[in-house]
Design a protein around this motif. Structure first.
Motif, PDB file in Angstrom:
ATOM      1  N   ARG A 150      -4.105  12.494   7.139  1.00 54.04           N
ATOM      2  CA  ARG A 150      -4.766  11.353   6.496  1.00 54.04           C
ATOM      3  C   ARG A 150      -3.776  10.236   6.159  1.00 54.04           C
ATOM      4  O   ARG A 150      -4.019   9.066   6.410  1.00 54.04           O
ATOM      5  CB  ARG A 150      -5.356  11.899   5.200  1.00 54.04           C
ATOM      6  N   ILE A 151      -2.627  10.641   5.583  1.00 53.06           N
ATOM      7  CA  ILE A 151      -1.598   9.666   5.207  1.00 53.06           C
ATOM      8  C   ILE A 151      -0.971   9.050   6.450  1.00 53.06           C
ATOM      9  O   ILE A 151      -0.696   7.846   6.505  1.00 53.06           O
ATOM     10  CB  ILE A 151      -0.481  10.332   4.346  1.00 53.06           C
TER      11      ILE A 151
ATOM     12  N   GLU B 206     -11.093   9.314   6.859  1.00 51.48           N
ATOM     13  CA  GLU B 206     -11.418   8.886   5.498  1.00 51.48           C
ATOM     14  C   GLU B 206     -10.223   8.183   4.844  1.00 51.48           C
ATOM     15  O   GLU B 206     -10.380   7.305   4.006  1.00 51.48           O
ATOM     16  CB  GLU B 206     -11.801  10.139   4.691  1.00 51.48           C
ATOM     17  N   GLY B 207      -9.010   8.573   5.260  1.00 51.31           N
ATOM     18  CA  GLY B 207      -7.810   7.987   4.667  1.00 51.31           C
ATOM     19  C   GLY B 207      -7.523   6.584   5.155  1.00 51.31           C
ATOM     20  O   GLY B 207      -6.629   5.917   4.653  1.00 51.31           O
ATOM     21  N   ALA B 208      -8.273   6.112   6.164  1.00 54.00           N
ATOM     22  CA  ALA B 208      -7.922   4.831   6.781  1.00 54.00           C
ATOM     23  C   ALA B 208      -8.512   3.625   6.045  1.00 54.00           C
ATOM     24  O   ALA B 208      -8.571   2.528   6.588  1.00 54.00           O
ATOM     25  CB  ALA B 208      -8.369   4.833   8.237  1.00 54.00           C
ATOM     26  N   GLY B 209      -8.984   3.823   4.809  1.00 54.80           N
ATOM     27  CA  GLY B 209      -9.442   2.699   3.998  1.00 54.80           C
ATOM     28  C   GLY B 209     -10.781   2.146   4.442  1.00 54.80           C
ATOM     29  O   GLY B 209     -11.709   2.885   4.768  1.00 54.80           O
TER      30      GLY B 209
ATOM     31  N   MET C 243      -3.218   6.520   8.023  1.00 54.57           N
ATOM     32  CA  MET C 243      -3.328   5.346   7.142  1.00 54.57           C
ATOM     33  C   MET C 243      -2.184   4.356   7.394  1.00 54.57           C
ATOM     34  O   MET C 243      -2.343   3.152   7.256  1.00 54.57           O
ATOM     35  CB  MET C 243      -3.282   5.859   5.686  1.00 54.57           C
ATOM     36  N   ARG C 244      -0.991   4.898   7.799  1.00 53.82           N
ATOM     37  CA  ARG C 244       0.220   4.081   7.987  1.00 53.82           C
ATOM     38  C   ARG C 244       0.380   3.047   6.863  1.00 53.82           C
ATOM     39  O   ARG C 244       0.387   1.839   7.109  1.00 53.82           O
ATOM     40  CB  ARG C 244       0.198   3.380   9.346  1.00 53.82           C
ATOM     41  N   PRO C 245       0.514   3.497   5.620  1.00 54.01           N
ATOM     42  CA  PRO C 245       0.690   2.554   4.509  1.00 54.01           C
ATOM     43  C   PRO C 245       2.051   1.871   4.590  1.00 54.01           C
ATOM     44  O   PRO C 245       2.889   2.241   5.417  1.00 54.01           O
ATOM     45  CB  PRO C 245       0.609   3.466   3.276  1.00 54.01           C
TER      46      PRO C 245
ATOM     47  N   GLY D 147       0.859   5.524   0.343  1.00 53.77           N
ATOM     48  CA  GLY D 147       0.178   6.776   0.695  1.00 53.77           C
ATOM     49  C   GLY D 147       0.986   7.929   0.150  1.00 53.77           C
ATOM     50  O   GLY D 147       2.195   7.991   0.359  1.00 53.77           O
TER      51      GLY D 147
ATOM     52  N   SER E 113     -13.101   3.442   7.271  1.00 49.96           N
ATOM     53  CA  SER E 113     -13.796   4.724   7.106  1.00 49.96           C
ATOM     54  C   SER E 113     -15.145   4.509   6.400  1.00 49.96           C
ATOM     55  O   SER E 113     -16.117   5.209   6.687  1.00 49.96           O
ATOM     56  CB  SER E 113     -12.941   5.722   6.328  1.00 49.96           C
TER      57      SER E 113
ATOM     58  N   THR F 123       0.856  -1.199   0.000  1.00 49.29           N
ATOM     59  CA  THR F 123       0.000   0.000   0.000  1.00 49.29           C
ATOM     60  C   THR F 123       0.883   1.236   0.000  1.00 49.29           C
ATOM     61  O   THR F 123       1.911   1.290   0.659  1.00 49.29           O
ATOM     62  CB  THR F 123      -0.926   0.036   1.236  1.00 49.29           C
TER      63      THR F 123
END
Length: 540
Positions: A174-175, A87-90, A178-180, A67, A93, A65
């Motif tokens: 958001r990013i 919203e960024g947490a996939g 998300m911790r991509p 970000g 959200s 993934t």
């Protein structure tokens, strides 16, 4: 995790990459460096699939993934900052959004006949939300926003009402939430204050994914990265180590290449001289032929690419009186918010005062009061004898005439300066050749900041008041500015979140606190040593 394999890319007539290769491995934290326009943003866009390379491959491991945070944050409105970050947490959200709809439906009298079905669905969605760690997610989102400087009120307010700089922080949050597996961060340090910047350093230090980022803040880069990829002249070169190591290594490489180039040039000149001297003599024909063949086979050493280094020397500023700015019993409030209550402060000649304070402490207000763009509610702010002030504010860039060119802007400000002097000035601030004919409305944020600096510094004031002067400047221009200001004879009062700039230029620290102003003799480095923290908001 990500591999760039012999990529080539052309933008219009400009070759951005020529058969360039690099890799980003798990756990690597890489700083992407290179002159402005070298292709850093293009590289990010190719990794995220927004653009394709003309040749070569970009390979991303399956399931990885990514970000991507960029300066272009797009539209945001109608939701709270917390909801926008979540919203960024996939997947979680989407579940949260359905949960909110079901909650509203349960309270809607028009849907009473379907209440049983709604409650049943609510139970299913709720357990899925719990499974995904949804309830912990809001707490984490608030934690991230708090780290980025948001008050509770801002977190819950409509994100559409925030300024561009705060929206950038939401997009960054958001990013981070998300911790991509891979984070691509394009200038994440641009719109942050010192406290948020240091919080972000800590956050990224504890992030176990891979990171590729650009930043014009060398201190920030130094503390996070363990590898550098340099884009220059279409190629990608990797260096293991932090930014300081890269800077030393590339200077050394350049020196060695220059020496090698000069040695080879001397050897070639000798060979050519021999050939010229003996080519007409039959007795030396074999030797001449052999040397001609030898020359044809030699791999030529290229001279190092010359960085266009900018430098600017101040003309001496006129001397001011000993007392430069004097605040006496200053009161200032905005609505119910009290900024100062009876503030007393004296700025003396040759002092370089950096102003520190948490968000809302009144740093910019202090500068505005000195500059006369804001008035105190009570008390007085007076400038001393023979003080000639130059004020750099963020909005100064909006006051440029969009239809004028860079050269016309300088010419209008300094009608008695010769064309050569104005072209030299433009060149020192990064506008060389045809760039002086660029219209102001087409300039980037960094170019506008450089032009405003040039206007302010050509006929130097003896009192510089600077509000975040380095915000849009690249590393090379920032270094030029630091070198120029280090030799400046006048007085300075400035706000900056760039620790390299603060440490290099300050000799007095003014820390704004709710209890009043704390003053420290000695510069920013001494302040850090004495207080044990790098910013006032980090006492804990």
């Amino acid at each position: 995790m990500i591999r760039l394999d012999n990529i080539s890319k052309q933008n219009g007539s400009r070759l951005v990459f020529i058969e360039a290769s690099a890799a980003l491995q798990k756990g690597e934290k890489i700083g992407l460096v290179g002159p402005n326009g070298a292709g850093k943003t293009t590289l990010f866009r190719m990794i995220t699939g927004q653009e394709e390379p003309d040749e070569g491959l970009i390979l991303v491991d399956r399931g990885v993934t990514i970000g991507f945070f960029s300066q272009d944050v797009g539209e945001m409105s109608g939701r709270s900052a917390v909801a926008e970050v979540m919203e960024g947490a996939g997947a979680v959200s989407e579940v949260a959004a359905e949960l909110a709809k079901l909650e509203a439906a349960m309270a809607d009298p028009d849907q009473m006949d379907q209440l049983d079905a709604i409650i049943e669905r609510f139970g299913e969605v709720q357990s899925r939300f719990e499974e995904l760690g949804g309830y912990a997610l809001e707490g984490k989102a608030r934690e991230v926003l708090d780290g980025l400087g948001f008050s509770q009120e801002m977190m819950d307010g409509d994100v559409g009402k925030l300024s561009g700089g705060w929206k950038m922080r939401v997009a960054l949050g958001r990013i981070l939430l998300m911790r991509p597996d891979v984070m691509l961060l394009d200038e994440p340090s641009n719109h942050l204050d010192l406290e948020s910047l240091i919080w972000l350093e800590t956050f990224l230090g504890g992030y176990d994914g891979a990171l590729l980022m650009t930043s014009h803040d060398r201190e920030f880069m130094n503390r996070i990265i363990n590898k550098v990829i340099e884009i220059d002249g279409g190629s990608l070169t990797s260096f293991s180590g932090d930014y300081e190591f890269y800077a030393r290594q590339s200077a050394l490489n350049e020196k060695q290449q220059q020496a090698q180039f000069e040695r080879q040039q001397a050897m070639l000149a000798k060979e050519v001289a021999f050939i010229e001297r003996f080519k007409a003599r039959a007795s030396h024909a074999a030797q001449v032929q052999s040397r001609v063949k030898k020359l044809e086979k030699i791999d030529r050493v290229e001279p190092p690419k010359r960085r266009q280094s900018v430098s600017f020397d101040f003309r001496p500023a006129p001397r001011s009186g000993e007392d430069v700015a004097n605040f006496r019993g200053v009161h200032k409030r905005y609505g119910n918010k009290v900024i100062y209550e009876g503030l007393d402060l004296l700025v003396r000649r040759k002092e370089r005062c950096c102003v520190l304070g948490v968000n809302g402490a009144g740093k910019s207000t202090l500068l505005k009061l000195v500059a006369g763009t804001a008035e105190p509610d009570a008390g007085s702010v007076t400038l001393g004898g023979s003080v000639k002030m130059g004020y750099f504010a963020q909005h100064a860039m909006d006051l440029l005439d969009g239809e004028s060119t860079v050269f016309e802007t300088l010419d209008a400000a300094f009608p008695h300066a010769g064309q050569g002097a104005l072209r030299s000035l433009a060149g020192a601030f990064g506008f060389s050749g045809d760039e002086v004919e660029k219209r102001c409305r087409l300039l980037s944020g960094g170019e506008k900041a450089r032009l405003v600096m040039a206007l302010m510094l050509y006929d130097p004031p003896n009192f510089l008041v600077l509000d975040e002067p380095t915000n849009h400047l690249d590393l090379a221009t920032k270094e030029m500015l630091i070198t120029a200001l280090a030799n400046y004879e006048g007085t300075m009062l400035f706000v900056s979140h760039d620790r390299h700039f603060l440490a290099a230029l300050s000799n007095r620290v003014l820390e704004l606190t709710p209890e009043g102003i704390h003053q420290y003799d000695g510069g920013y480095s001494e302040y850090v040593a004495r207080t044990g923290h790098e910013a006032p908001g980090l006492h804990a």
